[in-house]
Design an enzyme around this catalytic site. Structure first.
Site, PDB file in Angstrom:
ATOM      1  N   LYS A   1      41.999  48.342  35.463  1.00 37.53           N
ATOM      2  CA  LYS A   1      42.030  47.374  36.845  1.00 37.53           C
ATOM      3  C   LYS A   1      42.932  47.656  37.441  1.00 37.53           C
ATOM      4  CE  LYS A   1      39.978  43.612  39.950  1.00 37.53           C
ATOM      5  NZ  LYS A   1      40.040  44.406  40.463  1.00 37.53           N
TER       6      LYS A   1
ATOM      7  N   ARG B   1      39.396  41.211  30.556  1.00 37.43           N
ATOM      8  CA  ARG B   1      39.731  42.495  31.402  1.00 37.43           C
ATOM      9  C   ARG B   1      40.755  42.623  31.144  1.00 37.43           C
ATOM     10  NH1 ARG B   1      36.364  42.903  36.650  1.00 37.43           N
ATOM     11  NH2 ARG B   1      37.582  41.901  36.879  1.00 37.43           N
TER      12      ARG B   1
ATOM     13  N   GLU C   1      29.914  53.363  42.421  1.00 35.62           N
ATOM     14  CA  GLU C   1      30.219  51.303  43.334  1.00 35.62           C
ATOM     15  C   GLU C   1      29.731  51.740  44.082  1.00 35.62           C
ATOM     16  OE1 GLU C   1      32.989  49.207  40.890  1.00 35.62           O
ATOM     17  OE2 GLU C   1      34.168  50.574  40.971  1.00 35.62           O
TER      18      GLU C   1
HETATM   19  N1  PXG Z   1      34.415  47.675  41.540  1.00 34.42           N
HETATM   20  C1  PXG Z   1      35.885  47.393  41.684  1.00 34.42           C
HETATM   21  C2  PXG Z   1      36.731  48.443  41.605  1.00 34.42           C
HETATM   22  C3  PXG Z   1      36.901  46.180  42.090  1.00 34.42           C
HETATM   23  O1  PXG Z   1      37.903  46.146  42.210  1.00 34.42           O
HETATM   24  C4  PXG Z   1      34.727  44.868  41.772  1.00 34.42           C
HETATM   25  C5  PXG Z   1      34.075  46.284  41.185  1.00 34.42           C
HETATM   26  C6  PXG Z   1      33.604  43.724  40.995  1.00 34.42           C
HETATM   27  O2  PXG Z   1      34.204  42.869  40.369  1.00 34.42           O
HETATM   28  P1  PXG Z   1      34.457  41.359  39.419  1.00 34.42           P
HETATM   29  O3  PXG Z   1      35.366  41.235  38.322  1.00 34.42           O
HETATM   30  O4  PXG Z   1      35.505  41.277  40.787  1.00 34.42           O
HETATM   31  O5  PXG Z   1      33.134  40.992  39.430  1.00 34.42           O
HETATM   32  C7  PXG Z   1      36.020  45.265  41.920  1.00 34.42           C
HETATM   33  C8  PXG Z   1      36.848  43.757  41.749  1.00 34.42           C
HETATM   34  C9  PXG Z   1      40.255  41.843  46.703  1.00 34.42           C
HETATM   35  C10 PXG Z   1      39.964  42.071  45.223  1.00 34.42           C
HETATM   36  O6  PXG Z   1      41.804  41.694  46.383  1.00 34.42           O
HETATM   37  C11 PXG Z   1      39.077  42.905  44.742  1.00 34.42           C
HETATM   38  C12 PXG Z   1      37.839  42.688  43.486  1.00 34.42           C
HETATM   39  C13 PXG Z   1      38.090  41.535  43.058  1.00 34.42           C
HETATM   40  C14 PXG Z   1      38.451  40.535  43.638  1.00 34.42           C
HETATM   41  C15 PXG Z   1      39.308  40.885  44.796  1.00 34.42           C
HETATM   42  O7  PXG Z   1      40.183  43.116  47.437  1.00 34.42           O
HETATM   43  N2  PXG Z   1      37.298  43.916  42.901  1.00 34.42           N
END
Ligand code: PXG
Length: 285
Positions: free
Chosen positions: A151, A52, A184
């Protein structure tokens, strides 16, 4: 003493982990990142996260300064140097140092930062009680703006959504896309359960292609639960039997209230609890 931080090509002490004020990651939010879990001292789903990261970087025409194997090795070294058993990795690649102008191609090479540390989860009681969420007015990036699957270091859209949620006293925001369909939460993917079927918006609806999301879909299929990826409206969420969020930090967490409507029985539902347990076991196995 502080942490050992990976900076570009080596581990340095936290106090020496500094980057330029002319780094475009700071000046413009120009860069990409990943948040990755460590369970039992092992990097969880490292190759999916790196895939990713490289895809996000490709879309914004950023050359990640290391190849996948070197970056994998750097993450593992950082985890070991900080003795992280159960924790969190923040991997960041910025555009690097340039001048006060948007042009990214002036930046000679990207900066790579890896932090391995503890993670702040939702408090345990929220997993028992379930989250309260609200619909927010800040929509996910339009597909013709910076694509929502990237991301990037520019999270202001999602931060505005989180602010709206906090201002109204809720735990999380539900974000929609430009067409009005559910995308989301501000940092998690969203799922509902309706008459025994699990539904989640397709990635094209403006959600991040979440790694937890994809694992939960696979785990649900293994449990012989039908999973559909389809556009969902506010209506679908209000009348759901269960709702839950998935993400690297949250894992799987139930939602019991949305915009003042009680979801299901007002407690995390049986499918949510089962998948939370399956994910917990899978991550730690
Ligand atoms: N949507 C968004 C916008 C994200 O930023 C997810 C979904 C979930 O994706 P994953 O791959 O983690 O299942 C994310 C992930 C933080 C933090 O520090 C944010 C995320 C992941 C880990 C830590 O706020 N976002």
């Amino acid at each position: 003493m502080g942490l050992k931080i990976w900076l570009n090509d080596r581990l340095v002490n936290e106090r020496d982990a500094k980057i330029s004020v002319f780094d475009h990651g700071l000046l413009y939010g120009d860069g990409v990142f990943e948040g990755i879990r460590v369970y039992n001292g092992k990097v969880f789903e490292g190759s999916a996260h790196l895939k990713r990261l490289y895809e996000s970087a490709k879309v914004i025409m950023l050359d990640v300064p290391m190849d996948i194997d070197t970056l994998t090795d750097a993450m593992e070294q950082t985890v070991r140097a900080n003795n992280v058993q159960d924790g969190y990795i923040r991997l960041i690649v910025t555009r690097g140092t340039g001048d006060l102008g948007l042009n990214p191609f002036i930046c000679k090479h990207g900066a790579t930062i890896i932090i391995a540390s503890e993670i702040q989860l939702y408090p345990e009681e929220l997993y028992e009680k379930g989250l309260r969420v609200v619909s927010v007015s800040s929509i996910r990036n339009h597909p013709l703006s910076c694509p929502p699957q990237v991301k990037s270091l520019n999270y202001l859209n999602n931060i505005l959504a989180k602010i709206e949620a906090i201002q109204t006293g809720a735990d999380e925001a539900i974000m929609y896309n430009h067409l009005g369909y559910v995308a989301e939460a501000s940092g998690d993917n969203v799922f509902i359960v309706r008459e025994g079927v699990i539904c989640t918006p397709p990635v094209q609806a403006g959600s991040l292609d979440g790694i937890t999301r994809n694992i939960v879909i696979e785990l649900a299929k293994k449990e012989n639960i039908q999973v559909e990826e389809k556009d969902l409206t506010r209506f679908d969420l209000y009348v759901a039997d269960e709702m839950f969020l998935t993400g690297t930090a949250a894992e799987v967490i139930g939602v019991i209230d949305m915009d003042g409507r009680v979801i299901g029985d007002g407690v995390p539902g049986p499918v949510t609890k089962r998948l939370r347990q399956r994910f917990f076991d899978y991550a730690r196995s």
